[in-house]
Design a protein around this motif. Structure first.
Motif, mmCIF file in Angstrom:
data_model
loop_
_atom_site.group_PDB
_atom_site.id
_atom_site.type_symbol
_atom_site.label_atom_id
_atom_site.label_comp_id
_atom_site.label_asym_id
_atom_site.label_seq_id
_atom_site.Cartn_x
_atom_site.Cartn_y
_atom_site.Cartn_z
ATOM 1 N N LYS A 20 0.824 -1.205 0.000
ATOM 2 C CA LYS A 20 0.000 0.000 0.000
ATOM 3 C C LYS A 20 0.859 1.256 0.000
ATOM 4 N N SER A 24 2.388 2.692 -3.647
ATOM 5 C CA SER A 24 1.557 3.827 -4.055
ATOM 6 C C SER A 24 2.379 5.102 -4.147
ATOM 7 N N LYS A 27 4.550 4.995 -7.221
ATOM 8 C CA LYS A 27 3.728 5.227 -8.406
ATOM 9 C C LYS A 27 3.390 6.703 -8.577
ATOM 10 N N SER A 28 3.309 7.418 -7.440
ATOM 11 C CA SER A 28 2.994 8.849 -7.479
ATOM 12 C C SER A 28 4.215 9.722 -7.723
ATOM 13 N N VAL A 173 -6.180 -2.707 -1.143
ATOM 14 C CA VAL A 173 -5.947 -2.217 -2.499
ATOM 15 C C VAL A 173 -6.911 -2.940 -3.435
ATOM 16 N N GLU A 175 -7.657 -4.476 -6.697
ATOM 17 C CA GLU A 175 -6.882 -4.980 -7.833
ATOM 18 C C GLU A 175 -7.802 -5.700 -8.806
ATOM 19 N N GLU A 346 -15.520 -1.209 -2.978
ATOM 20 C CA GLU A 346 -15.265 -0.393 -4.161
ATOM 21 C C GLU A 346 -15.622 1.073 -3.933
ATOM 22 N N ASN A 350 -11.506 1.352 0.605
ATOM 23 C CA ASN A 350 -10.404 0.967 -0.256
ATOM 24 C C ASN A 350 -9.232 1.936 -0.110
ATOM 25 N N TRP A 351 -8.057 1.476 -0.485
ATOM 26 C CA TRP A 351 -6.825 2.219 -0.254
ATOM 27 C C TRP A 351 -6.746 3.523 -1.047
ATOM 28 N N SER A 352 -7.411 3.592 -2.184
ATOM 29 C CA SER A 352 -7.327 4.808 -2.993
ATOM 30 C C SER A 352 -7.868 6.019 -2.241
ATOM 31 N N SER A 353 -8.732 5.778 -1.245
ATOM 32 C CA SER A 353 -9.247 6.890 -0.454
ATOM 33 C C SER A 353 -8.270 7.332 0.627
ATOM 34 N N ILE A 355 -4.441 6.909 0.301
ATOM 35 C CA ILE A 355 -3.091 7.252 -0.138
ATOM 36 C C ILE A 355 -2.925 8.767 -0.293
#
Length: 367
Positions: A20, A24, A27-28, A173, A175, A346, A350-353, A355
């Motif tokens: 995570k 992440s 990637k950023s 995450v 995926e 979803e 989730n992790w996108s919220s 990072i």
């Protein structure tokens, strides 16, 4: 911005640290180095530089020596942030802070509470050890640049110690997954993944399987704590209802979850667990399978609100067995619960919220 993540206790592919946070951040566009103590070769994985020191032979050696050994490695690297992940590395954090470095501590758990349940510590010393650690923790946390926490409860406690405390929840995450098998055509299998211990409900799961009315088998995956517990469980009558898969990587965990009908997360009602958010709960939900979870208020809020499973008293095998039998007898409703859980992950869990919060922390404190 160069960021070093440091752990003496976690493996290099740890779910929160590597999968995570580090991946992440890389990637950023952050320059990310992960330093661990597993004795394996250095490598670059998913844009993250992984370096390692020698693995300590036991817990005591790790606590005594790893902090110093990691300090020798870390001081050779000039970074913008030094992000540490283990309570035993707080002395390392203070040494780095004394050298003028920016230090972040990631509080994965409520350690003072958790120490009260450690089986390897003398019971008559548990409260004293917990108190001593809490005093040292407070001293250290006041001096670090920033604290990161995983639950609201830990956040409320630590924000009173250090105003630069932030909540970054340990959500999964999301995926891409291969097409999964038809739910109602699956065998009568249930799953438990993660650390396997008495306090995480292994005996209650075994007892429940011995009284279920359906011919149900448990797929068990993870590590034993303590390791000798495996010998005790193997010699119990309930072992006939278990298929032990060992420790699995993420790809094989996903394959396992695509075979089963139910995911179990039946931790005992200790103070540290009742306020936790176990990653396995959200992994089951992300896989689209219904959960049978401990009836803690925080967990019930998630499971009942999203109608993604059933909550039971984790200390009562008959309640666990009844929940299993109900889901097996009502596959359409169970499948609907699983789909509800998948949609909830979803949309929210989730992790996108999370990072973005971590990235903003570095940027704000790094100014």
């Amino acid at each position: 911005m160069k960021i070093i993540h440091i752990s003496s206790a976690h493996n290099r592919y740890d779910s929160r640290i590597f999968r995570k946070e580090c991946r992440s951040l890389a990637k950023s566009g952050f320059n990310v180095i992960l330093i661990v103590a597993d004795g394996l070769p250095d490598e670059v994985a998913d844009g993250v530089i992984i370096r390692s020191i020698k693995r300590a032979p036991n817990r005591i050696s790790r606590i005594i020596y790893s902090s110093h050994n990691l300090f020798q490695v870390v001081m050779k690297i000039d970074a913008d942030f030094y992000h540490i992940h283990d309570p035993e590395l707080l002395p390392l954090g203070l040494r780095l802070k004394h050298r003028g470095k920016r230090v972040v501590f990631d509080s994965h758990e409520d350690v003072p509470r958790q120490l009260l349940t450690k089986p390897y510590l003398p019971k008559y010393l548990l409260r004293f050890i917990s108190f001593c650690y809490s005093v040292f923790e407070r001293y250290a946390f006041k001096r670090l640049n920033c604290l990161v926490t995983v639950t609201e409860t830990i956040y409320r406690r630590l924000s009173n110690v250090n105003s630069n405390t932030f909540l970054v929840r340990n959500y999964p995450v999301i995926e891409a997954r291969l097409a999964v098998s038809d739910y109602e055509k699956r065998e009568l299998l249930i799953a438990y993944i993660g650390s396997i211990s008495e306090i995480r409900g292994i005996w209650e799961m075994l007892d429940a399987l011995s009284i279920v009315k359906t011919n149900t088998k448990l797929l068990l995956a993870g590590s034993w704590s303590p390791p000798r517990l495996l010998l005790d469980v193997r010699s119990s009558p309930g072992w006939n209802n278990i298929e032990f898969r060992g420790e699995l990587d993420n790809a094989n965990i996903n394959l396992l979850l695509d075979q089963v009908r139910i995911g179990l997360v039946l931790l005992h009602p200790t103070p540290s667990y009742m306020d936790s958010l176990p990653i396995k709960l959200f992994e089951y939900m992300a896989a689209g399978i219904p959960v049978i979870a401990s009836n803690f208020p925080l967990w019930k809020e998630i499971v009942v609100t999203n109608n993604c499973g059933l909550c039971v008293d984790p200390l009562k095998p008959d309640m666990i067995a009844n929940a299993i039998d109900w889901m097996i007898a009502n596959p359409s409703l169970a499948e609907e619960m699983g789909e509800n859980g998948r949609l909830a992950v979803e949309k929210q869990y989730n992790w996108s919220s999370e990072i973005g919060v971590l990235e903003s922390i570095y940027k704000a404190i790094g100014k």
